[in-house]
Motif scaffolding. Structure first.
Motif, PDB file in Angstrom:
ATOM      1  N   ILE A 178      -9.156   2.395  -1.620  1.00 31.54           N
ATOM      2  CA  ILE A 178      -8.024   2.909  -2.402  1.00 31.54           C
ATOM      3  C   ILE A 178      -6.853   3.271  -1.486  1.00 31.54           C
ATOM      4  O   ILE A 178      -5.697   2.947  -1.774  1.00 31.54           O
ATOM      5  CB  ILE A 178      -8.455   4.122  -3.261  1.00 31.54           C
ATOM      6  N   PHE A 179      -7.138   3.909  -0.364  1.00 32.57           N
ATOM      7  CA  PHE A 179      -6.080   4.297   0.568  1.00 32.57           C
ATOM      8  C   PHE A 179      -5.381   3.067   1.143  1.00 32.57           C
ATOM      9  O   PHE A 179      -4.159   3.056   1.288  1.00 32.57           O
ATOM     10  CB  PHE A 179      -6.649   5.192   1.675  1.00 32.57           C
ATOM     11  N   CYS A 180      -6.145   2.031   1.460  1.00 34.46           N
ATOM     12  CA  CYS A 180      -5.547   0.782   1.980  1.00 34.46           C
ATOM     13  C   CYS A 180      -4.611   0.158   0.948  1.00 34.46           C
ATOM     14  O   CYS A 180      -3.494  -0.255   1.280  1.00 34.46           O
ATOM     15  CB  CYS A 180      -6.640  -0.221   2.347  1.00 34.46           C
ATOM     16  N   ILE A 181      -5.069   0.089  -0.290  1.00 36.67           N
ATOM     17  CA  ILE A 181      -4.248  -0.483  -1.361  1.00 36.67           C
ATOM     18  C   ILE A 181      -2.983   0.349  -1.550  1.00 36.67           C
ATOM     19  O   ILE A 181      -1.882  -0.194  -1.703  1.00 36.67           O
ATOM     20  CB  ILE A 181      -5.059  -0.606  -2.667  1.00 36.67           C
ATOM     21  N   PHE A 182      -3.125   1.666  -1.498  1.00 38.78           N
ATOM     22  CA  PHE A 182      -1.960   2.542  -1.629  1.00 38.78           C
ATOM     23  C   PHE A 182      -0.945   2.284  -0.520  1.00 38.78           C
ATOM     24  O   PHE A 182       0.260   2.202  -0.775  1.00 38.78           O
ATOM     25  CB  PHE A 182      -2.380   4.020  -1.623  1.00 38.78           C
ATOM     26  N   LEU A 183      -1.406   2.168   0.726  1.00 34.57           N
ATOM     27  CA  LEU A 183      -0.477   1.972   1.848  1.00 34.57           C
ATOM     28  C   LEU A 183       0.238   0.620   1.768  1.00 34.57           C
ATOM     29  O   LEU A 183       1.414   0.520   2.127  1.00 34.57           O
ATOM     30  CB  LEU A 183      -1.203   2.135   3.180  1.00 34.57           C
ATOM     31  N   ILE A 184      -0.467  -0.400   1.302  1.00 31.24           N
ATOM     32  CA  ILE A 184       0.195  -1.700   1.093  1.00 31.24           C
ATOM     33  C   ILE A 184       1.277  -1.552   0.038  1.00 31.24           C
ATOM     34  O   ILE A 184       2.427  -1.973   0.234  1.00 31.24           O
ATOM     35  CB  ILE A 184      -0.837  -2.785   0.695  1.00 31.24           C
ATOM     36  N   TRP A 185       0.922  -0.934  -1.085  1.00 31.58           N
ATOM     37  CA  TRP A 185       1.880  -0.736  -2.178  1.00 31.58           C
ATOM     38  C   TRP A 185       3.060   0.118  -1.719  1.00 31.58           C
ATOM     39  O   TRP A 185       4.217  -0.214  -1.978  1.00 31.58           O
ATOM     40  CB  TRP A 185       1.182  -0.083  -3.382  1.00 31.58           C
ATOM     41  N   TYR A 186       2.772   1.221  -1.026  1.00 37.35           N
ATOM     42  CA  TYR A 186       3.828   2.144  -0.621  1.00 37.35           C
ATOM     43  C   TYR A 186       4.783   1.504   0.372  1.00 37.35           C
ATOM     44  O   TYR A 186       6.003   1.687   0.280  1.00 37.35           O
ATOM     45  CB  TYR A 186       3.222   3.426  -0.031  1.00 37.35           C
ATOM     46  N   SER A 187       4.258   0.742   1.315  1.00 34.28           N
ATOM     47  CA  SER A 187       5.146   0.094   2.287  1.00 34.28           C
ATOM     48  C   SER A 187       6.001  -0.984   1.604  1.00 34.28           C
ATOM     49  O   SER A 187       7.180  -1.133   1.924  1.00 34.28           O
ATOM     50  CB  SER A 187       4.356  -0.479   3.461  1.00 34.28           C
ATOM     51  N   LYS A 188       5.428  -1.695   0.631  1.00 30.86           N
ATOM     52  CA  LYS A 188       6.210  -2.696  -0.119  1.00 30.86           C
ATOM     53  C   LYS A 188       7.305  -1.996  -0.923  1.00 30.86           C
ATOM     54  O   LYS A 188       8.450  -2.455  -0.961  1.00 30.86           O
ATOM     55  CB  LYS A 188       5.282  -3.501  -1.038  1.00 30.86           C
ATOM     56  N   ARG A 189       6.955  -0.893  -1.549  1.00 30.17           N
ATOM     57  CA  ARG A 189       7.947  -0.125  -2.313  1.00 30.17           C
ATOM     58  C   ARG A 189       9.049   0.403  -1.393  1.00 30.17           C
ATOM     59  O   ARG A 189      10.224   0.424  -1.761  1.00 30.17           O
ATOM     60  CB  ARG A 189       7.255   1.035  -3.033  1.00 30.17           C
ATOM     61  N   SER A 190       8.683   0.813  -0.200  1.00 28.46           N
ATOM     62  CA  SER A 190       9.666   1.305   0.771  1.00 28.46           C
ATOM     63  C   SER A 190      10.635   0.207   1.176  1.00 28.46           C
ATOM     64  O   SER A 190      11.821   0.466   1.386  1.00 28.46           O
ATOM     65  CB  SER A 190       8.972   1.887   2.000  1.00 28.46           C
TER      66      SER A 190
END
Length: 138
Positions: A119-131
């Motif tokens: 879950i944390f890995c998926i979040f970091l991928i999503w968050y960096s893309k959103r950034s």
């Protein structure tokens, strides 16, 4: 066009917490990689069993790529570079494959940590893309 927005405090809190998380992963990898038989013998019996499990070489390689790639991605995130997103993808794919292997093949006392890592890995991928989309990374 290279417009940079100023990141919020939340951005830096997430990036620093992600770096700490990934550095803990680096520490776990280094402990696993350099733990001697004598050191294992001093651990409680249930922890000894975890260290004595023979994992395939590709599993160890995925572990290394996941944690070192994730830590490097966090550094790039803090430096506000788009490369963070791509490193999070590599790290995430490696971590998900590694944790999936554990979930399927090893009898775990708890599935909480592997699921939390995924879950944390998926979040970091999503968050960096959103950034990137928000113009915080260049």
């Amino acid at each position: 066009m290279n417009i940079k927005k100023k990141p919020s405090t939340k951005f830096y809190i997430i990036a620093v917490l992600a770096l700490i998380w990934n550095l803990m992963g680096v520490g776990a990898y280094l402990v696993q990689a350099f733990m001697t038989d004598e050191m294992i013998a001093t651990l409680p019996e249930e922890q000894q069993a975890e260290f004595l499990v023979e994992h395939p070489a590709w599993y160890t390689a995925l572990f290394a790529l996941a944690v070192f790639g994730g830590a490097l991605a966090c550094i790039f995130l803090l430096a506000r570079k788009k490369l963070a997103y791509y490193l999070f993808i590599v790290s995430g794919v490696c971590a998900i494959a590694q944790q999936g292997y554990l979930l399927v093949t090893v009898e775990l006392s708890s599935v909480v940590m592997p699921i939390m890592i995924i879950i944390f890995c998926i979040f970091l991928i999503w968050y960096s893309k959103r950034s990137i989309t928000e113009g915080l990374l260049n």
